[in-house]
Design an enzyme around this catalytic site. Structure first.
Site, PDB file in Angstrom:
ATOM      1  N   ARG A   1      -7.702  86.875 -60.184  1.00 58.32           N
ATOM      2  CA  ARG A   1      -8.163  85.510 -59.947  1.00 58.32           C
ATOM      3  C   ARG A   1      -8.167  84.761 -61.274  1.00 58.32           C
ATOM      4  NH1 ARG A   1     -12.026  88.718 -57.010  1.00 58.32           N
ATOM      5  NH2 ARG A   1     -11.907  88.395 -54.748  1.00 58.32           N
TER       6      ARG A   1
ATOM      7  N   LYS B   1     -15.888  88.595 -58.213  1.00 59.09           N
ATOM      8  CA  LYS B   1     -16.943  87.798 -57.601  1.00 59.09           C
ATOM      9  C   LYS B   1     -18.228  88.606 -57.494  1.00 59.09           C
ATOM     10  CE  LYS B   1     -14.159  84.551 -54.877  1.00 59.09           C
ATOM     11  NZ  LYS B   1     -13.881  84.012 -53.528  1.00 59.09           N
TER      12      LYS B   1
ATOM     13  N   HIS C   1      -3.243  80.912 -58.405  1.00 58.98           N
ATOM     14  CA  HIS C   1      -3.441  81.593 -57.130  1.00 58.98           C
ATOM     15  C   HIS C   1      -2.114  81.851 -56.426  1.00 58.98           C
ATOM     16  CE1 HIS C   1      -7.172  83.026 -55.556  1.00 58.98           C
ATOM     17  NE2 HIS C   1      -6.801  82.781 -54.305  1.00 58.98           N
TER      18      HIS C   1
ATOM     19  N   ARG D   1      -1.120  85.154 -57.644  1.00 59.87           N
ATOM     20  CA  ARG D   1      -1.941  86.189 -56.989  1.00 59.87           C
ATOM     21  C   ARG D   1      -1.438  86.420 -55.561  1.00 59.87           C
ATOM     22  NH1 ARG D   1      -7.219  88.608 -56.673  1.00 59.87           N
ATOM     23  NH2 ARG D   1      -8.354  88.125 -54.750  1.00 59.87           N
TER      24      ARG D   1
ATOM     25  N   HIS E   1     -11.121  92.167 -52.570  1.00 58.86           N
ATOM     26  CA  HIS E   1     -11.680  91.584 -51.350  1.00 58.86           C
ATOM     27  C   HIS E   1     -12.751  92.504 -50.773  1.00 58.86           C
ATOM     28  CE1 HIS E   1      -7.786  89.085 -50.473  1.00 58.86           C
ATOM     29  NE2 HIS E   1      -8.587  88.500 -51.345  1.00 58.86           N
TER      30      HIS E   1
ATOM     31  N   TYR F   1      -2.131  88.290 -45.430  1.00 59.28           N
ATOM     32  CA  TYR F   1      -0.826  88.630 -45.972  1.00 59.28           C
ATOM     33  C   TYR F   1       0.047  89.365 -44.955  1.00 59.28           C
ATOM     34  CZ  TYR F   1      -2.948  87.169 -50.296  1.00 59.28           C
ATOM     35  OH  TYR F   1      -3.575  86.418 -51.258  1.00 59.28           O
TER      36      TYR F   1
END
Length: 301
Positions: free
Chosen positions: A149, A173, A243, A246, A269, A278
């Site tokens: 990220r 995150k 992004h 990514r 994730h 995806y």
């Protein structure tokens, strides 16, 4: 009404360690609700009803606020009211049963492998004699090599790497740490940048991996601007942003391996449903190949 919001944001910042981007989103959402409450002379969060919130959602939707933004706003309200409930500020959560209009999730935009190669390979000659171009190339290689990220890459330090630069430790995150592999091209690009890095250190040695011309840790905005400029100089016909690299990393890896669970881990994730976007992109690619290759895929005139 502002005091509870300030306390809530502090709670998310210091106890939950949310990112500045997430905090900003909460603040915008709650400010939007406070503005409506002020117009109607409502001075307390306790006084807002579910019926009023439904009406306001309708107004915002008519004003052009997207379904996705409305869904995020409802989520912000739910969590905020839950926080107020636990502290005895309110007696109920009027946002608990709110629903926003359903919306289809847009597929991420990616570069194909040839576009990535054109973006990166053609710039190696220029990077040899230009320290900033060398830095930018290392940034792009890392994005595509490891699926980072934007905030994760900006936060990297020189000591974030291990095992001969083949692995990098990333703080994702909610301060969740993960270790991801670094490809050979990215390793070479990072090590090449390190031969120039000392030219930009000012005063005490900074631990940041990527430094600006002023010797400070490069900001996320600077990274975005430099990538955009890098792609323009490379003759790219599409706007390139972090992004997108990514997304390209994840899409190309899934196309080659089919291992969704591993890609989830690499991307950081928490929920595999986020990674499953995806699979739709991969199917879209397969469908395009099918349409071009199958003798009876299309009707002939």
């Amino acid at each position: 009404m502002q005091q509870p919001v300030t306390a809530f944001i502090d709670y998310l910042r210091y106890e939950k360690q949310h990112s500045p981007h997430t905090l900003s989103a909460y603040q915008r959402d709650l400010a939007r609700v406070m503005q409506q409450a002020t117009v109607r002379d409502i001075q307390e969060w306790e006084k807002i009803t579910e019926k009023q919130l439904k009406y306001w959602l309708g107004l915002w939707h008519e004003d052009g606020l997207s379904s996705r933004s409305l869904q995020r706003l409802i989520s912000s309200l739910r969590r905020f009211y839950q926080y107020l409930l636990t502290r005895g500020v309110v007696s109920n959560n009027p946002a608990q049963l709110l629903r926003a209009p359903k919306t289809g999730r847009p597929l991420p935009v990616t570069l194909d492998a040839d576009q990535v190669n054109n973006l990166l390979d053609d710039q190696y000659g220029q990077a040899d004699g230009d320290p900033l171009k060398c830095r930018d190339l290392a940034i792009l290689e890392l994005f595509y090599s490891s699926g980072l990220r934007l905030a994760e890459l900006a936060a990297l330090n020189v000591d974030s790497f291990s095992d001969g630069f083949s692995q990098v430790r990333v703080l994702g995150k909610r301060s969740k740490e993960r270790v991801v592999p670094v490809g050979s091209k990215a390793r070479q690009a990072v090590q090449h940048w390190l031969t120039f890095r000392e030219l930009f250190v000012r005063g005490e040695s900074d631990s940041a991996l990527f430094l600006s011309k002023q010797g400070k840790r490069i900001s996320t905005r600077q990274i975005q601007n430099r990538i955009k400029e890098f792609a323009r100089e490379a003759g790219m016909s599409v706007g390139v942003h972090p992004h997108m690299l990514r997304h390209s990393f994840a899409s190309h890896l899934l196309e080659s391996s089919g291992d969704l669970r591993s890609i989830q881990e690499l991307l950081g994730h928490s929920d595999i449903s986020t990674t499953q976007i995806y699979t739709h992109l991969d199917f879209q690619h397969l469908a395009a190949v099918y349409d071009k290759a199958h003798p009876r895929a299309k009707k002939k005139d």
